[in-house]
Design a protein around this motif. Structure first.
Motif, mmCIF file in Angstrom:
data_model
loop_
_atom_site.group_PDB
_atom_site.id
_atom_site.type_symbol
_atom_site.label_atom_id
_atom_site.label_comp_id
_atom_site.label_asym_id
_atom_site.label_seq_id
_atom_site.Cartn_x
_atom_site.Cartn_y
_atom_site.Cartn_z
ATOM 1 N N THR A 236 0.902 -0.855 -0.142
ATOM 2 C CA THR A 236 0.034 0.285 -0.232
ATOM 3 C C THR A 236 1.340 1.161 0.076
ATOM 4 N N ARG B 2 -1.345 8.076 -0.323
ATOM 5 C CA ARG B 2 -2.374 7.845 -1.518
ATOM 6 C C ARG B 2 -3.404 7.062 -0.852
ATOM 7 N N GLN C 206 -3.715 4.572 -2.121
ATOM 8 C CA GLN C 206 -3.134 2.749 -2.522
ATOM 9 C C GLN C 206 -3.285 2.213 -1.679
ATOM 10 N N GLY C 207 -3.887 0.578 -1.984
ATOM 11 C CA GLY C 207 -4.379 -0.243 -1.934
ATOM 12 C C GLY C 207 -4.815 -0.731 -1.001
#
Lengths: 237, 688
Positions: free
Chosen positions: B161, B165, B167-168
């Motif tokens: 991750t 941001r 992400q993941g």
């Protein structure tokens, strides 16, 4: 080893620099002995393999000489601690007293003294570091645990160790011995300073401040009172 | 569930069809755990203390694909031993509350050290998922990690991750739920909790290169010289003794081997036989390893962490990045100090500039508030108006406008990593006082308000260190003290005397703490601190931190401001203050050389320090120079700074350390104020 040899080695130990040899004049000043006698003694010590001596250049301790010198210095400073902390002798007197007593102090008694004083790390008069012992332990806990053993049987350290606080920036070392109580030891172990772990000194701060080291990919700040008790085997780089 | 914690703002109904889950976030400090927590829970958070502990607990709620999820953010720690309260809290939570799944957040740039903790969590045999966070930071340092490889080696799901941001994060939650619901479907076949550990086959990439031979093992570190077999036997013995412990047997066996004091006591109360067997095993371990038992266990864990990290990460040799150069510069022997000065001075300058502007704005907005004269309006009205509402207005116009901007910038500095460099540079200076570098953070906080500063001493480790740092904080020139010094001295004497008072205050702090270090028994442990990399501060973390600190102000300081103000107002109106003031007049008039009214001022000032100034303005009008001599103004400001910390500070001291310590600190402050104030009263007439 004669008393005067031991005094010479101790003087060389405290005058030593990383790269430069010690000049005989500095030695003669320190010991308050005529330069001629110092030169003569240096030839003798060189013959016995304690120092490398090149006239007009200076003296450096061999690794054999370094180890003996370090041991003497350790005994001297341990004695100062003992005289000061236990016998309450004044700071102005401990140095001279220790100078006299150190030559008679056996390894076994020095070890017992270190244990009784709970592994002290500095001498009382000028705060200089007490060098690590030469026993093959990686922590004081081991020394306490296997304290009943015959001291002759305890294996010695294979190579000499230096305190992390004596390393320069960018020098590397392998963790060899952590002095002090178990609480600090455990915290350092948890952060990855297990025996034989490679560390690199990234930053030495002025005024006896902390050092920053790189260890297992992380960077840690260790205060001087922690760093001076972590001993490493220097790695040439 | 955590029914004993603070109630949730929105209590979600727990559905009976198993659609409710508890996820615990665990990991080292500074790996982005808080960012993930904020990402997951948004504003659905409750922040409080763990029951009976001075450790912050954060709990949040998340709705995800029909699941009601409670997320518990555990403290950031490096190990599961029992040295710090944080470690005990984490261990107890995992063992007793048994979350459905643990998300272990690890920082990709420091994989090996983080894996040491992961291995310890795995030893506890709970369903878990590894969140490999900050992969962007790792990449910028030239570190690439094979997440799939790591998943294989650990035998538990690994989700890469970049939390900053987002992400993941979705996949992380999905895999966490999957693991919680059907742990057997994940890669490792997990033993049911409480069942005897069945050895499982190792993944193909076997340890220590024994290819082709399927070794059977437990999860986590393994030992040589027959210790492994001994551990399995010990776990078996624990099972057969039916000890009814909260923890899995093989974990207990391992903790007994380590010599963990808490677990040893727990087991000893139930079975001496197990303890005896563990002692035999410990001796055997120390024989084999030639190390203390706990060091042997730590060494093996790190050996495995090192091996796994070595297998899954590639470290490209890269030139130092710009950020790394900057990091080096901030600890350089000249620029390091320059940076520290800029950071602290910048923080204070920003606070006073922004604070002043905000304060003026708010005062104008609330200008309808004017204290009334009790003679005219009657006592009840005056108590209510001057006391309660006056206290509120003072808080809004004088404290909040300074404190909020201060905490905001401080939180940004903390999260960016610059503050650890300041702590590094100032460690030796703090040592002169008997504290270490970390104490600089609560001390700087103390320039805002002592209350959150004392709460922040929790970073210090031992109780003794916290107490000493708090004592230092009680002398820090907070905003209220600043108002008194500026209002009395800078306005009516001159700015230089006001600055001199600051310097005197800091010197007094220095000496008082130095004395306290001698008086309070115990050692000063050295600084051990992680120097994490510089990063862009996360807005959510910064706001949360600012709010957490401001909150303690609003919930503790404001009520005490209001109640305290009303109480002294009542005493004043009914004429009770005058006798008290007369009683202490030998001190205030004879020794300190102040006018008789000073006793009343100082009693008011105990509630809020700036009341010293405000009350005077009410009583004597705008020109105080007509009433007090310059020496009296300076002495009053000096005593006002040093004497008993204000009511709110005493409140937080009681909360954190108990009555005795709070009283001791207050008494020490009072004694210092009387001493220094008296000396000043005797000397100053010759100087001013």
């Amino acid at each position: 080893m004669s008393n005067s040899t031991e005094e010479y080695l101790e003087a060389l130990y405290s005058l030593r620099r990383e790269t430069e040899p010690v000049s005989t004049s500095a030695l003669s000043k320190r010991l308050n002995i005529a330069p001629a006698s110092v030169t003569e003694m240096m030839h003798k010590l060189a013959e016995k393999g304690y120092v490398k001596y090149s006239p007009y250049h200076g003296v450096t301790l061999t690794s054999k000489g370094y180890r003996s010198a370090e041991k003497m210095t350790r005994k001297h400073r341990l004695l100062e601690r003992f005289l000061h902390d236990v016998l309450k002798i004044g700071n102005d007197k401990v140095h001279k007293e220790a100078c006299e007593m150190e030559h008679a102090l056996s390894d076994e008694t020095a070890r017992a003294m270190c244990q009784a004083l709970e592994s002290p790390d500095s001498c009382p008069d000028d705060g200089q570091l007490i060098p690590a012992c030469d026993l093959g332990f990686s922590s004081c806990e081991e020394c306490r645990k296997w304290g009943q053993d015959n001291p002759e049987k305890i294996s010695k350290r294979k190579s000499s160790v230096v305190s992390m606080s004596d390393l320069k920036e960018n020098q590397e070392g392998l963790i060899s011995f952590i002095r002090g109580d178990n609480n600090v030891l455990r915290r350092l172990l948890d952060l990855g300073l297990t025996p034989d772990t490679k560390i690199k000194v990234c930053r030495v701060s002025p005024l006896k401040g902390p050092v920053e080291i790189a260890c297992r990919g992380s960077r840690l700040a260790l205060g001087d009172e922690i760093a001076r008790n972590v001993f490493v085997e220097k790695v040439a780089n | 569930m955590l029914s004993h914690h603070a109630a949730a703002p929105e209590k979600k109904p727990v559905s009976r069809n198993g659609k409710h889950l508890t996820i615990a976030l665990a990991g080292n400090a500074n790996v982005g755990k808080s960012v993930i927590f904020n990402q997951l829970t948004g504003s659905h958070q409750t922040i409080g203390n763990w029951p009976g502990k001075t450790v912050e607990s954060a709990k949040g709620f998340l709705d995800f694909e029909g699941y009601n999820i409670t997320i518990v953010d555990l403290p950031g720690i490096y190990s599961l031993s029992t040295f710090s309260i944080e470690e005990i809290v984490t261990r107890d939570f995992i063992a007793r509350e048994k979350p459905d799944v643990i998300i272990n957040v690890i920082g990709a740039p420091v994989l090996e050290r983080n894996l040491f903790f992961t291995l310890q969590l795995m030893e506890m045999d709970m369903p878990m998922v590894v969140c490999l966070n900050q992969i962007d930071l790792a990449e910028s340092k030239g570190i690439k990690i094979d997440a799939a490889g790591l998943e294989n080696r650990l035998g538990i799901p690994v989700v890469p991750t970049v939390a900053s941001r987002g992400q993941g994060i979705r996949e992380l939650v999905a895999r966490a739920i999957e693991t919680a619901k059907s742990p057997e479907n994940t890669i490792a076949t997990r033993p049911v909790a409480g069942e005897v550990i069945k050895d499982r086959p190792v993944p193909e990439a076997g340890r220590r290169g024994r290819h082709g031979r399927r070794r059977r093992h437990r999860r986590g570190a393994r030992f040589r010289g027959g210790i492994d077999t001994g551990l399995t036997a010990l776990a078996g013995l624990i099972d057969s003794e039916n000890l009814d412990l909260d923890y899995p047997s093989h974990w207990v066996a391992l903790k007994l081997l380590e010599g963990d004091a808490t677990i040893t006591d727990l087991v000893r109360a139930k079975s001496e036989k197990v303890i005896a067997a563990s002692e035999v095993l410990a001796r055997q371990t120390e024989e084999v390893y030639k190390q203390p038992r706990f060091a042997a266990v730590a060494s093996e864990r790190y050996a495995l962490a090192n091996e796994i990290a070595g297998d899954v990460q590639i470290q490209a040799v890269s030139k130092p990045t710009f950020v790394e150069r900057l990091e080096r510069l901030t600890t350089q022997r000249v620029f390091g100090y320059v940076t520290s000065v800029i950071v602290i001075a910048g923080l204070l300058l920003w606070t006073f500039t922004v604070g002043n502007a905000l304060s003026t704005l708010l005062s104008d907005a609330l200008s309808f508030f004017q204290p009334v004269d009790p003679q005219i309006s009657g006592s009840f009205w005056s108590i209510l108006w001057n006391g309660i509402f006056g206290g509120f207005v003072a808080g809004v116009t004088l404290v909040l406008p300074f404190v909020i901007p201060f905490y905001l910038l401080l939180a940004i500095m903390e999260d960016s990593g610059i503050l650890t460099r300041v702590a590094f540079m100032l460690d030796s200076a703090m040592h002169q006082m008997g504290l270490h570098g970390k104490a600089i953070i609560p001390l700087i906080l103390g320039f805002g308000c002592s209350v959150p500063a004392i709460a922040a001493t929790r970073i210090m480790g031992t109780r003794r260190e916290r107490l000493l740092a708090s004592f230092a904080v009680t002398f820090a020139p907070c905003t209220a003290r600043t108002i008194v010094v500026l209002g009395l001295v800078a306005v009516y004497v001159n700015i230089w005397w006001a600055l001199a008072l600051y310097v005197i205050d800091l010197i007094v702090m220095f000496i008082a703490v130095k004395v306290a270090v001698k008086v309070i028994p115990g050692d000063t442990p050295g600084l051990i601190m992680e120097m994490h990399s510089f990063k862009l501060p996360s807005l959510s973390v910064v706001l949360k931190q600012t709010w957490a600190r401001t909150r303690s102000l609003i919930f503790l300081v404001f009520p005490l401001y209001m109640i305290g103000s009303a109480a002294v107002q009542t005493l004043y109106v009914y004429g009770i203050l005058q006798p008290v003031s007369d009683f202490i007049s030998p001190l205030t008039v004879s020794w300190l050389g102040l006018p008789g009214i000073a006793g009343i001022l100082l009693i008011f000032g105990f509630v809020r320090k700036e009341m010293i100034l405000l009350t005077m303005t009410v009583l004597f009008g705008a020109n105080l120079a007509a009433v007090l001599t310059p020496v009296q103004l300076i002495v009053l400001a000096l005593v006002g700074m040093l004497y008993i910390p204000c009511l709110s500070t005493v409140g937080i001291l009681v909360k954190e350390f108990g009555w005795k310590s709070a009283l001791a600190i207050s008494a020490a402050n009072l004694a210092t104020a009387i001493l220094i104030g008296g000396i000043a009263a005797k000397i100053l007439p010759y100087i001013v």
